[in-house]
Design a protein around this motif. Sequence first.
Motif, PDB file in Angstrom:
ATOM      1  N   LYS A 145       1.362  -2.843 -18.202  1.00 10.99           N
ATOM      2  CA  LYS A 145       0.061  -3.861 -18.304  1.00 10.99           C
ATOM      3  C   LYS A 145       0.329  -5.211 -17.761  1.00 10.99           C
ATOM      4  CE  LYS A 145      -2.924  -5.286 -21.772  1.00 10.99           C
ATOM      5  NZ  LYS A 145      -3.265  -5.133 -23.160  1.00 10.99           N
ATOM      6  N   GLY A 146      -0.493  -5.738 -17.175  1.00 11.60           N
ATOM      7  CA  GLY A 146      -0.339  -6.925 -16.612  1.00 11.60           C
ATOM      8  C   GLY A 146       0.322  -7.161 -15.178  1.00 11.60           C
ATOM      9  N   VAL A 147       0.773  -6.099 -14.614  1.00  6.52           N
ATOM     10  CA  VAL A 147       1.417  -5.851 -13.321  1.00  6.52           C
ATOM     11  C   VAL A 147       0.289  -5.955 -12.264  1.00  6.52           C
ATOM     12  CG1 VAL A 147       2.949  -4.657 -11.581  1.00  6.52           C
ATOM     13  CG2 VAL A 147       3.570  -5.048 -13.729  1.00  6.52           C
ATOM     14  N   ARG A 148       0.641  -6.912 -11.032  1.00  3.71           N
ATOM     15  CA  ARG A 148      -0.379  -6.753 -10.191  1.00  3.71           C
ATOM     16  C   ARG A 148       0.171  -5.851  -8.876  1.00  3.71           C
ATOM     17  NH1 ARG A 148      -2.200 -12.072  -7.559  1.00  3.71           N
ATOM     18  NH2 ARG A 148       0.033 -12.191  -7.266  1.00  3.71           N
ATOM     19  N   THR A 149      -1.016  -4.947  -8.385  1.00  5.72           N
ATOM     20  CA  THR A 149      -0.778  -4.317  -7.168  1.00  5.72           C
ATOM     21  C   THR A 149      -1.817  -4.809  -6.084  1.00  5.72           C
ATOM     22  OG1 THR A 149      -2.366  -2.818  -7.725  1.00  5.72           O
ATOM     23  CG2 THR A 149      -0.313  -2.399  -8.538  1.00  5.72           C
ATOM     24  N   SER A 150      -1.021  -4.506  -4.715  1.00  9.00           N
ATOM     25  CA  SER A 150      -1.733  -4.728  -3.534  1.00  9.00           C
ATOM     26  C   SER A 150      -2.003  -3.493  -2.942  1.00  9.00           C
ATOM     27  CB  SER A 150      -1.055  -5.645  -2.743  1.00  9.00           C
ATOM     28  OG  SER A 150      -1.617  -5.698  -1.307  1.00  9.00           O
ATOM     29  N   THR A 151      -3.070  -3.197  -2.545  1.00 10.73           N
ATOM     30  CA  THR A 151      -3.485  -1.876  -1.986  1.00 10.73           C
ATOM     31  C   THR A 151      -4.344  -1.984  -0.610  1.00 10.73           C
ATOM     32  OG1 THR A 151      -3.832  -0.793  -4.202  1.00 10.73           O
ATOM     33  CG2 THR A 151      -4.705   0.354  -2.285  1.00 10.73           C
ATOM     34  N   GLN A 152      -3.873  -1.443   0.595  1.00 10.71           N
ATOM     35  CA  GLN A 152      -4.485  -1.808   1.858  1.00 10.71           C
ATOM     36  C   GLN A 152      -5.231  -0.021   1.894  1.00 10.71           C
ATOM     37  OE1 GLN A 152      -2.268  -1.969   5.376  1.00 10.71           O
ATOM     38  NE2 GLN A 152      -3.984  -3.827   5.994  1.00 10.71           N
ATOM     39  N   HIS A 153      -6.654  -0.389   2.228  1.00 15.54           N
ATOM     40  CA  HIS A 153      -7.242   0.914   2.882  1.00 15.54           C
ATOM     41  C   HIS A 153      -6.518   1.671   4.179  1.00 15.54           C
ATOM     42  CE1 HIS A 153     -10.772   3.194   4.609  1.00 15.54           C
ATOM     43  NE2 HIS A 153     -10.880   3.361   3.372  1.00 15.54           N
ATOM     44  N   ARG A 154      -6.779   2.946   4.183  1.00 15.85           N
ATOM     45  CA  ARG A 154      -5.966   3.666   5.394  1.00 15.85           C
ATOM     46  C   ARG A 154      -6.453   3.207   6.758  1.00 15.85           C
ATOM     47  NH1 ARG A 154      -9.839   6.975   3.231  1.00 15.85           N
ATOM     48  NH2 ARG A 154     -11.745   7.401   4.680  1.00 15.85           N
ATOM     49  N   LEU A 155      -7.611   2.552   6.693  1.00 12.68           N
ATOM     50  CA  LEU A 155      -8.035   1.979   8.193  1.00 12.68           C
ATOM     51  C   LEU A 155      -7.807   0.694   8.195  1.00 12.68           C
ATOM     52  CD1 LEU A 155     -11.798   3.584   8.369  1.00 12.68           C
ATOM     53  CD2 LEU A 155      -9.732   4.399   9.261  1.00 12.68           C
ATOM     54  N   LYS A 156      -6.798   0.073   7.318  1.00 16.08           N
ATOM     55  CA  LYS A 156      -6.444  -1.270   7.343  1.00 16.08           C
ATOM     56  C   LYS A 156      -7.443  -2.359   7.448  1.00 16.08           C
ATOM     57  CE  LYS A 156      -2.361   0.241   9.675  1.00 16.08           C
ATOM     58  NZ  LYS A 156      -1.101   0.085  10.819  1.00 16.08           N
ATOM     59  N   VAL A 157      -8.744  -2.068   7.000  1.00 14.02           N
ATOM     60  CA  VAL A 157      -9.917  -3.142   7.090  1.00 14.02           C
ATOM     61  C   VAL A 157     -10.178  -3.674   5.718  1.00 14.02           C
ATOM     62  CG1 VAL A 157     -11.050  -2.323   9.076  1.00 14.02           C
ATOM     63  CG2 VAL A 157     -11.717  -1.400   6.840  1.00 14.02           C
ATOM     64  N   LEU A 158      -9.856  -2.946   4.571  1.00 18.59           N
ATOM     65  CA  LEU A 158      -9.838  -3.537   3.296  1.00 18.59           C
ATOM     66  C   LEU A 158      -8.569  -3.530   2.601  1.00 18.59           C
ATOM     67  CD1 LEU A 158     -12.964  -1.101   2.198  1.00 18.59           C
ATOM     68  CD2 LEU A 158     -13.054  -3.418   3.273  1.00 18.59           C
ATOM     69  N   ARG A 159      -8.360  -4.691   1.720  1.00 23.40           N
ATOM     70  CA  ARG A 159      -7.309  -4.781   1.044  1.00 23.40           C
ATOM     71  C   ARG A 159      -7.828  -5.307  -0.449  1.00 23.40           C
ATOM     72  NH1 ARG A 159      -2.076  -5.501   1.253  1.00 23.40           N
ATOM     73  NH2 ARG A 159      -2.004  -5.339   3.445  1.00 23.40           N
ATOM     74  N   MET A 160      -7.001  -4.815  -1.513  1.00 22.88           N
ATOM     75  CA  MET A 160      -7.712  -5.076  -2.823  1.00 22.88           C
ATOM     76  C   MET A 160      -6.369  -5.432  -3.727  1.00 22.88           C
ATOM     77  SD  MET A 160      -9.643  -2.894  -5.823  1.00 22.88           S
ATOM     78  CE  MET A 160     -11.140  -2.785  -4.804  1.00 22.88           C
TER      79      MET A 160
END
Length: 161
Positions: free
Chosen positions: A49-64
């Motif tokens: 809880k509280g840990v941040r993650t970075s996720t990049q979409h397979r097409l490399k156009v979206l990041r969250m």
Amino acid sequence: MPVVESSVILGVDHATAFAVSQTTGETRLRWDPFINEQHLMDGATKPAKGVRTSTQHRLKVLRMISVYVSYNPPSNVGMKMIDGPWFFESFAGGWRFAPEPGGGTRATWRYSFRCRPRWLAPIAERIGRWVLQRDIDRRISGFARGCSDSEVLAAVRASSP
């Protein structure tokens, strides 16, 4: 707020299913068709809880960038977006893992979201519901394959205390 959900019954116990859902790196890429890359941030080495993650979409156009809002192994995990694509006002995901009476596990994944701008939201959210339902169905199918993949399961066992 629109919600999409997908569920699958797996042939593994719920602790194993939970552990597979939290894999990263090459192990995650073996089963998750959505991502190109995902990692914990701020020096974190384990989800919590509280840990941040970075996720990049397979097409490399979206990041969250998202943050764990709950982390309760082996039953559930929840995350919410703190920075992401401009068209999401908000986005959250939750995963539940419950033992099935006859053995195995029911995994249920749910996304909730709100689109912006608000004047376009009625149309964007209908489209978003369709796109995200397709995405969550593909992801949970990949997750089910991961829960029966000997390499994924070996990686999970190797990382268990």
